[in-house]
Design an enzyme around this catalytic site. Structure first.
Site, mmCIF file in Angstrom:
data_model
loop_
_atom_site.group_PDB
_atom_site.id
_atom_site.type_symbol
_atom_site.label_atom_id
_atom_site.label_comp_id
_atom_site.label_asym_id
_atom_site.label_seq_id
_atom_site.Cartn_x
_atom_site.Cartn_y
_atom_site.Cartn_z
ATOM 1 N N LYS A 181 -26.413 0.686 25.987
ATOM 2 C CA LYS A 181 -25.651 0.167 27.219
ATOM 3 C C LYS A 181 -25.269 1.530 28.162
ATOM 4 C CE LYS A 181 -26.526 -4.042 26.391
ATOM 5 N NZ LYS A 181 -27.110 -4.009 25.124
HETATM 6 C C1 LIG Z 1 -27.596 -10.302 27.271
HETATM 7 C C2 LIG Z 1 -27.159 -9.540 26.096
HETATM 8 N N1 LIG Z 1 -26.213 -10.154 25.487
HETATM 9 C C3 LIG Z 1 -25.394 -10.106 24.292
HETATM 10 C C4 LIG Z 1 -25.971 -8.756 23.728
HETATM 11 C C5 LIG Z 1 -25.305 -8.399 22.597
HETATM 12 O O1 LIG Z 1 -24.671 -7.156 22.657
HETATM 13 P P1 LIG Z 1 -24.092 -6.218 21.385
HETATM 14 O O2 LIG Z 1 -25.064 -5.597 20.708
HETATM 15 O O3 LIG Z 1 -22.706 -5.668 22.064
HETATM 16 O O4 LIG Z 1 -23.483 -7.450 20.271
HETATM 17 C C6 LIG Z 1 -27.284 -8.045 24.215
HETATM 18 C C7 LIG Z 1 -27.796 -6.643 23.710
HETATM 19 O O5 LIG Z 1 -28.348 -6.194 23.899
HETATM 20 C C8 LIG Z 1 -27.753 -8.424 25.362
HETATM 21 O O6 LIG Z 1 -28.671 -7.938 26.040
#
Ligand SMILES: Cc1ncc(COP(=O)(O)O)c(C=O)c1O
Length: 374
Positions: A181
């Protein structure tokens, strides 16, 4: 690959903060968490926050606040990461997958409203590429149906709907600080809400279903187990790293937007020749340069372009297999043809490298290689 797809930003104060945190007792919600909360106050004015080990756990915490009953339904886009759908399942609900619109790849308000039933409890808007979903229409849909609006703003730190930061428009919003990110701490997440009741519930869910946070703030003489909970607090070393990153956020966003704007200008011939569409940004959206993507007319061209770019040392990527077309989607009763726009997006979307270490020469080499190939 000498033009990598990801490369994380290195904030100047990271090492100093990490040394400081290693000299501390590493208490959860310690000194760096307090500083991080102050920083979040300036990014998201008027909101309450819970920093979590991932956006996945932030979404699970948000869904816990709804206290779903078995069989309750939650609408969400199929072109998506599985975290939000998993969060619904984990809390006993049924994810109802919706189609997207081909301009922004975000949830279609019309398709979502066609899937409302008496069991629908919430709609989850995922803002693809840091470009706001149609929050005006989704807010109206949620208000008229009497359901919650949750924002999966995983990709959206420093991105906006009109002048409101993404994650603050719905009842709850969730952001990611995973290493892919814009601002990173390895793994990390944030749940945002303006709703005091949700915040109170989530604050206990995050600490094993106890009122430990209130106890530490002097609100109770002892703490007890009050509701089903989880272990979902961001650790102090991650808080220290994230603080250093967020203090550089405007520099990160500026640099990433420079990359996406160059791609937009240099790849105009693809659109003029009807070969591919460049990502669209609606008037209500102010993005953060998280992703730049193209949608090709011909999936075969896209499939031959990826290895050709790799042969030139340029790493480009497709994106999600739509949830409805995945093995788990099939188990939930979906068929590939059910959501045609999501399927077409999966077959034709290409993401180009975007990060703060890219030079203008890297960008030009990438766009020239694409234009020459097509
Ligand atoms: C749209 C979306 N939601 C949730 C997530 C999950 O994030 P995390 O890896 O911080 O749990 C991602 C991960 O890339 C994502 O693209």
């Amino acid at each position: 690959m000498d033009i990598s797809f990801y490369s994380r930003f290195h904030a100047p104060l990271e090492s100093a903060y990490l040394e400081e945190v290693l000299a501390s007792g590493l208490e959860t919600d310690g000194l760096f968490m307090k500083r991080l909360l102050d920083c979040a106050d300036s990014l998201y004015p008027g909101c309450r926050f819970l920093f979590t080990p991932s956006c996945t756990l932030a979404l699970e915490t948000a869904l816990a606040c709804l206290r779903l009953l078995p069989g309750d339904e939650v609408l969400l886009p199929s072109f998506n990461f599985p975290s939000a759908a998993n969060a619904v399942l984990r809390h006993g609900g049924r994810p109802v997958l919706c189609d997207i619109t081909p301009d922004t790849q975000n949830i279609s308000v019309r398709d979502a409203s066609n899937r409302l039933t008496s069991r629908t409890r919430a709609v989850i808007a995922m803002h693809y590429a840091g470009v706001s979903a149609p929050l005006g229409g989704l807010k109206r849909l949620a208000e008229e149906a009497g359901i919650a609006l949750i924002e999966d703003a995983a990709q959206c730190v420093d991105a906006y709907y009109e002048d409101q930061p993404l994650g603050t428009v719905g009842d709850m919003g969730c952001v990611s600080f995973h290493h892919t990110k814009n601002a990173v701490c390895g793994e990390g997440g944030l749940m945002i809400t303006k709703n005091h009741g949700h915040w109170q519930y989530a604050r206990q869910y995050r600490l094993h279903g106890t009122n430990r946070a209130g106890y530490l703030d002097g609100e109770a003489a002892r703490y007890t187990w009050n509701l089903p909970g989880s272990c979902a607090a961001l650790s102090e070393p991650q808080a220290a790293l994230l603080l250093a990153q967020l203090q550089c956020l405007s520099q990160i966003t500026r640099s990433r937007l420079h990359v996406t704007e160059q791609y937009w200008k240099q790849l105009a011939p693809l659109e003029e020749r009807g070969i591919a569409m460049r990502m669209r940004i609606p008037a209500y959206a102010r993005p953060n340069g998280h992703i730049f993507y193209l949608r090709f007319q011909d999936p075969a061209l896209l499939n031959s372009l990826i290895p050709a770019l790799a042969a030139h040392g340029i790493d480009c990527k497709t994106h999600y297999v739509p949830l409805h077309a995945s093995p788990m989607g099939e188990k939930l009763g979906y068929h590939k043809e059910d959501l045609p726009e999501s399927l077409a997006c999966y077959q034709t979307l290409l993401r180009l490298p975007v990060h703060t270490a890219l030079t203008d020469e890297d960008i030009a080499r990438t766009t020239e290689t694409i234009l020459r190939f097509v």
